[in-house]
Enzyme design. Structure first.
Site, short mmCIF file in Angstrom:
data_model
loop_
_atom_site.label_atom_id
_atom_site.label_comp_id
_atom_site.label_asym_id
_atom_site.label_seq_id
_atom_site.Cartn_x
_atom_site.Cartn_y
_atom_site.Cartn_z
N CYS A 125 -63.79 -30.23 56.89
CA CYS A 125 -64.98 -29.42 56.60
C CYS A 125 -65.92 -30.17 55.66
CB CYS A 125 -64.53 -28.09 56.01
SG CYS A 125 -65.87 -26.90 55.77
N CYS A 126 -65.35 -30.78 54.59
CA CYS A 126 -66.18 -31.54 53.65
C CYS A 126 -66.81 -32.75 54.35
CB CYS A 126 -65.35 -32.02 52.46
SG CYS A 126 -65.17 -30.82 51.14
N CYS A 208 -68.74 -24.85 46.97
CA CYS A 208 -68.99 -23.83 47.99
C CYS A 208 -68.26 -22.53 47.63
CB CYS A 208 -68.48 -24.31 49.34
SG CYS A 208 -69.32 -25.76 49.96
N CYS A 211 -64.51 -22.30 48.55
CA CYS A 211 -63.53 -23.21 47.93
C CYS A 211 -63.64 -23.25 46.41
CB CYS A 211 -63.71 -24.62 48.48
SG CYS A 211 -63.54 -24.70 50.27
N CYS A 234 -64.49 -33.84 46.93
CA CYS A 234 -65.05 -33.49 48.23
C CYS A 234 -65.19 -34.70 49.14
CB CYS A 234 -66.40 -32.82 48.06
SG CYS A 234 -67.52 -33.77 47.06
S1 SF4 Z 1 -66.14 -27.36 49.66
FE1 SF4 Z 1 -65.07 -26.06 51.17
S2 SF4 Z 1 -66.63 -24.97 52.38
FE2 SF4 Z 1 -67.63 -26.64 51.21
S3 SF4 Z 1 -67.74 -28.31 52.65
FE3 SF4 Z 1 -65.85 -28.62 51.47
S4 SF4 Z 1 -64.22 -27.52 52.58
FE4 SF4 Z 1 -66.21 -26.86 53.45
#
Ligand code: SF4
Length: 258
Positions: A125-126, A208, A211, A234
């Site tokens: 996701c990151c 985010c 998270c 991240c």
């Molecule tokens: S912090 Fe969490 S929601 Fe944001 S990009 Fe990374 S995994 Fe995705």
């Protein structure tokens, strides 16, 4: 005459950086910022997610240059308080924040990677929402300025004030790399710098919504980030592979020539 190759340019820049690196360790953050602006002009920008460290840099930069560049990676999963702070920054400092987005909207990400990817594979996701957009943005620059501090994570403990960023292929400038959290907060209060109101509600580190949680008494300041996972970064400051291209992702990347 043959033009130098990208590799030759990269070597030359890395060598140039090596020549100032030692002296720069004794520079103040302000002198470091002034050096970056003088050296790279509009090819350098501050990267910030608007934590207190970033706010210190933004305030310092505004006292050195009236038209410095500032960008953020907007994952589209940020807190309302963070978006509100962005508005306050633009108003107070008279600048426009350059917002960089993932190639996939949250809805497209859900369609191609399933629901709540952050809860199953936060690295993926990151990569989609932070690392790839950052790589794209850094492609326009010769240097970037970050607000990392050595005592934040083990990955950051060896960072230097000015260094060659081999991961992204440009100069990385870390003006407050040797500052403590106490120094950061002293600057914030002494200069009346705006900050994210979540900091007053036990969120020392803010990312985010999915998270980030408030920390409990006695916990590490970054314990609220990716709680339940071993992850502490991240991916912007560590070496990770480029994300796997899905069909939707690859088609959008091709459209912007990436
Ligand atoms: S912090 Fe969490 S929601 Fe944001 S990009 Fe990374 S995994 Fe995705």
């Amino acid at each position: 005459m043959k033009s130098p190759t990208q590799d030759q340019l990269r070597t030359r820049t890395a060598a140039d950086i090596a020549s100032v690196q030692l002296a720069a360790e004794n520079w103040t953050p302000q002198r470091t910022l002034a050096w970056a602006f003088e050296s790279f002009g509009d090819r350098v920008a501050i990267s910030s997610a608007f934590g207190v460290e970033g706010m210190v840099l933004i305030d310092m930069a505004s006292r050195i240059s009236k038209d410095f560049r500032l960008f953020t990676i907007d994952t589209e999963f940020l807190f309302p308080e963070t978006y509100s702070l962005m508005d306050r920054i633009e108003e107070k400092y008279g600048i426009t924040i350059e917002k960089v987005y993932s190639l996939l909207s949250p809805e497209e990400q859900e369609r191609t990677h399933g629901t709540a990817l952050w809860s199953r594979d936060p690295d993926a996701c990151c990569n989609l929402r932070k690392v790839e957009p950052l790589r794209r943005k850094l492609g326009e620059l010769s240097a970037w300025i970050t607000s990392i501090r050595r005592d934040q994570t083990s990955v950051r403990s060896t960072a230097q004030r000015i260094e060659w960023d081999a991961k992204f292929g440009l100069v990385k400038v870390n003006p407050i790399v040797d500052w403590s959290a106490k120094q950061v907060w002293r600057y914030i209060h002494d200069h009346d710098v705006p900050y994210n109101e979540l900091h007053n509600r036990d969120y020392p580190s803010i990312g985010c919504t999915h998270c980030t949680r408030a920390v409990r008494p006695g916990e590490d300041p970054r314990a609220g980030r990716w709680s339940g996972f071993a992850k502490t970064e991240c991916g912007l400051h560590i070496i990770e592979p480029v994300p796997q291209a899905t069909e939707a992702y690859a088609s959008k990347a091709a459209k912007i020539g990436n």
